[in-house]
Motif scaffolding. Sequence first.
Motif, short mmCIF file in Angstrom:
data_model
loop_
_atom_site.label_atom_id
_atom_site.label_comp_id
_atom_site.label_asym_id
_atom_site.label_seq_id
_atom_site.Cartn_x
_atom_site.Cartn_y
_atom_site.Cartn_z
N ALA A 42 -49.15 -27.21 -13.92
CA ALA A 42 -48.36 -27.10 -12.70
C ALA A 42 -47.49 -28.34 -12.49
CB ALA A 42 -49.26 -26.90 -11.49
N GLY A 43 -48.04 -29.47 -12.75
CA GLY A 43 -47.26 -30.71 -12.63
C GLY A 43 -46.88 -31.05 -11.22
N CYS A 44 -47.71 -30.68 -10.25
CA CYS A 44 -47.28 -30.87 -8.86
C CYS A 44 -48.03 -31.97 -8.12
CB CYS A 44 -47.37 -29.56 -8.08
SG CYS A 44 -49.01 -28.85 -8.00
N CYS A 45 -49.13 -32.48 -8.65
CA CYS A 45 -49.84 -33.49 -7.86
C CYS A 45 -49.23 -34.86 -8.07
CB CYS A 45 -51.33 -33.53 -8.20
SG CYS A 45 -51.73 -34.28 -9.78
N ARG A 46 -48.60 -35.07 -9.22
CA ARG A 46 -47.88 -36.32 -9.54
C ARG A 46 -48.81 -37.52 -9.66
NH1 ARG A 46 -43.76 -33.68 -11.37
NH2 ARG A 46 -42.57 -35.58 -11.51
N PHE A 89 -50.56 -40.27 -0.24
CA PHE A 89 -49.95 -39.05 0.28
C PHE A 89 -50.94 -37.90 0.27
CE2 PHE A 89 -45.99 -40.52 1.36
CZ PHE A 89 -45.31 -41.15 0.33
N HIS A 90 -51.83 -37.87 -0.74
CA HIS A 90 -52.78 -36.77 -0.81
C HIS A 90 -53.75 -36.79 0.35
CE1 HIS A 90 -51.71 -35.87 -5.06
NE2 HIS A 90 -52.06 -34.67 -4.65
N ASN A 93 -53.00 -36.07 5.23
CA ASN A 93 -53.38 -35.02 6.17
C ASN A 93 -54.79 -34.51 5.93
OD1 ASN A 93 -51.24 -34.52 8.01
ND2 ASN A 93 -50.01 -33.73 6.33
N ILE A 148 -55.45 -29.72 -0.90
CA ILE A 148 -54.42 -30.68 -1.32
C ILE A 148 -53.31 -29.98 -2.08
CG2 ILE A 148 -55.85 -32.73 -1.32
CD1 ILE A 148 -56.21 -32.28 -4.33
N GLN A 149 -53.24 -28.65 -1.97
CA GLN A 149 -52.17 -27.85 -2.56
C GLN A 149 -51.99 -28.11 -4.05
OE1 GLN A 149 -51.19 -29.62 0.42
NE2 GLN A 149 -51.53 -27.90 1.78
N LEU A 168 -49.69 -19.62 -1.96
CA LEU A 168 -49.35 -20.74 -1.08
C LEU A 168 -48.33 -20.23 -0.07
CD1 LEU A 168 -49.06 -23.56 -3.73
CD2 LEU A 168 -50.50 -23.66 -1.73
N ARG A 171 -44.04 -23.80 3.91
CA ARG A 171 -43.22 -24.77 3.19
C ARG A 171 -43.57 -26.16 3.69
NH1 ARG A 171 -37.15 -22.98 3.68
NH2 ARG A 171 -37.05 -24.46 5.38
N GLY A 172 -43.22 -27.17 2.90
CA GLY A 172 -43.41 -28.53 3.35
C GLY A 172 -44.87 -28.82 3.62
N ASP A 173 -45.14 -29.71 4.56
CA ASP A 173 -46.55 -30.05 4.79
C ASP A 173 -47.28 -29.00 5.61
OD1 ASP A 173 -45.94 -32.78 7.19
OD2 ASP A 173 -45.37 -30.67 7.19
N THR A 175 -47.65 -26.14 4.31
CA THR A 175 -48.11 -25.24 3.26
C THR A 175 -49.60 -25.00 3.39
OG1 THR A 175 -46.48 -26.23 1.80
CG2 THR A 175 -48.16 -24.89 0.78
#
Lengths: 541, 424
Positions: A42-46, A89-90, A93, A148-149, A168, A171-173, A175
């Motif tokens: 997925a490459g989304c957590c960075r 950032f993770h 929230n 954590i999406q 999901l 959008r944005g936070d 999500t």
Amino acid sequence: MPTLTIDGQEITVEPGTTVLKAAQQLGIDIPHLCYHPYLQIAGCCRLCLVDIEKMGKPQISCATIANDGMVVRTDSEDILRHRKNVFEFHVKNHPLDCPVCDQAGECVLQDYYMKLGLYQSRLQDAKLHKPKRVDIGCGVIRDSERCIQCSRCVRFCAEVTGTHEMVLFNRGDHTEIGTFPGQNLNNDYAQCLTDVCPVGALTSNDFRFQCRVWFLQSTPSVCPGCSTGCNIYIHHHQGVAYRIKPRVNEEVNGPWMCDKGRSVFKRITNENRVKQPLSKDRGLQEAGIREALSGAAAGLKKIQEQDGPGALVGVGSSQATNEENFLLRQLIKSFGEASHLTLDDRNCEDTLEDGILFRADPNPNTHGAKEILGAAEGWMPFEQFLSSVKEKKIKAALVLDYGLARLSEEEVKDLSNLEYLVVISSMKDTISEQADVVMPCAVFAEVDGTFTSFDGRVQPLRQAVPTSQGVKPGWEILCQLADVSKITDVRYSSARGVFDALCREVPFFAGKSWNSPEILVAGPEYIKMGGLKPWQTWSFR
Amino acid sequence: MEFPRILTNNIDKPDSHRIDVYIKAGGYKSLEKALKGMSRDEVREEVKKANIRGRGGAGFPAGVKWGFIPKDSDKPTYLCCNADEGEPGTFKDRLIMEKDPHLLLEGIALCCYAVDSHLAYIYIRGEFCQQASILEEAIEEARAKNFIGQKILGTDFDLDVIVFRGAGAYVCGEETALIESIEGKAGQPRLKPPFPAIIGLFQGPTVINNVETLSAIPWIIENGGDKYAAIGTEKSTGTKLFSVSGHVNNPGVYEIPMGYPFDKFLAEDLGGMKDGKQLKAVIPGGSSVPVMRVEEMENVNLDYESIADAGSMLGSGGMIIINEETCMVNALRILARFYAHESCGQCTPCREGTGWIAQILERIVGGDGKEGDLKDLGELADGMMGQTVCPLSDAAAMPVKSFLEKYRDEFEYFIKNKRSMVTG
């Protein structure tokens, strides 16, 4: 075969290997959240960013293919700073639910906080609120605030089960993960979501608030739910099993298992468990063990002398271990060469029912029991056994746990034709009601032993929880029965001894022994198993 | 300064959107010239010579991008015209779509011929209902005259154009999110590599170009790429549409040659500052580029290099002119709210960072700013840059960084005194 350098160490890898995997081969664990070795990238957590020379920005190592001559740094100051930022950032929230969250103790955010963060929060504003404690079906509970999406659940439902229930939304936070409004999870692998979810956003209802994971011990075993033989861990504490988790075996089940298998540990505490020997002489009430055993031995001996060993049948079971089936064979055969052995192998196809793991044969050891009993002198096909019972040609039977569990009502009635019936059983059921003697036996989680899966793979079980007083493993009961019957060559002190004997005598198992690597459970690691905690042994979190 | 009206030649004519007006002005001649007299390679060569750079904001040379399309793919090649126009401050593409849709359609047809594509999508933002209708009507007009459809102008080139409406997401202006949206999925950008030119829409090679870029192609083909390159500067060729909003007397869309001096633009074309107020700040190319103080805009020319040297970016050309009575803290708060609303939510630094920054700024403007807030804003913006799937995170972070850098005094005042230094 590209050769690259990671943190000063050179490694040559297969073409197409990602930098993350190459680092893992070097023993360097790059922190990651959304990456899962059995799901698409997925490459989304960075979080798995690394510095690669000649590439201007940090790159995500889970998606970057290793090239020849690449120079990678996973521990530069820049990268450590990036990791801290991304991690912050993770958790921005993420609710501080740890005191009430089941995932505590096996949670990636906790682990990474200790490794990467250890800082005070600088958040001065409110955390976002989202739905919590939502039952989304199949025993899974969703908590969208903790999510954590990472999208592992979405990818699992898309790629492994093909059912696409998890999405999901928004959008944005804002999500949120969830199922389509009005629909629930509806597949037989939903509990795997509680494995793939790295945090407490998807948790199991069965395990909710049952036990803190740092108390749990982990024992490797094999699922008795079908003939696939998925490898599992039984997690237990102070003699009570709390949950089953899949154990990774690339050749059998990967990191998955089906939901049917997850709940088999409930057999241990089923209210129908036979706790003490039962004897018909006492109106099928509890009898002492000596009394029950000698009664059983006497009953079988009487039939042997009266009608000859040909009237005696040992009914094996494809739910019982190889060891138990083998000892049944030994015992019955020592009553006389003409005695018979049989096995209910009707409706035991090996077809994959759902295309993923679950097989049509709901028994874990059909293949093993067949090899052991089928090759013996006096093997009687099951249809012949049933007609022989009907025609009263068979007078007595010794039955292993679940050996006759799949008889129809008619066939169960026919059992009353038998003059003597000894049943080794874990549960009270219609078969045990007919018996003259019922010996209480252990279930899969309470024994050492082996199962043979549909493709001939011999896999070990290890005892996870103790039996209650009076209940014994099937192989031990058979040894006791032999002892009381004055049969001297069925005498073993451990399941290991039985297995080694079995390997010597049954051609299919030739060349194996309890010390064979596949039986010793991943080799030397098993020796250390006692000290490891669940999160160290089961997870691809 | 004399320069050809490449993009705005027709817009002042009555009924300029009708095909007969377009044809009368010489329209669709370039398409005929290309289809009947030029090979695909030759068309691409002209566009390369023109050195026209993508007008959506990234500034990547279109001719080079067209050259990436593999000739031997077993999948169809697609063209996606990016009409999402989401960048705040930008309203130039809608002018072309409303007033001169056939200019765009001719450009699309030329591009498709050049890259051997037979299906083009115009991805138009959902809010542009009227413009989508105008485009669809124009497509039907073009089809009736055989400029679109089967065997165009008697050649064996087929082309269909589909208007695909978006659903209100700025992120779908990002090329891979745009592709995901057309494929029916959530508009979340893809990881690159692979690039759309290799694996794009429906896994086929795909060109994605902005409306303005495509609309310049007819002129380039008719007059030659070197004529186009002769306009503007050496590296920023041709003309650019600037959509100017803010405190000027004549806001609107202007076509000017690249390299046009900003001072002249403001004083003459834009009619100077409204009500005689002082110029305070300029956002030259859409809200995602760094803001410029008035002194930083002195002697700046409107082209990619000059603005970059001055510390900002040409971007989309959505210019916002800000006067002395504007509170920069409030301006940043409004921008931050936009990015927080538009983040797709896929990757963590952008998803949480945009939300967090918006929260802090709301709090500051609400009078509850705290001492550590400015340090936090700066560090959060730093933490969002350079490490996400798409540049939305950078686009959200750059205004924060530039506003804080250049107007820090206003922020400090607001936090300390719980009110704006400028508006009270």
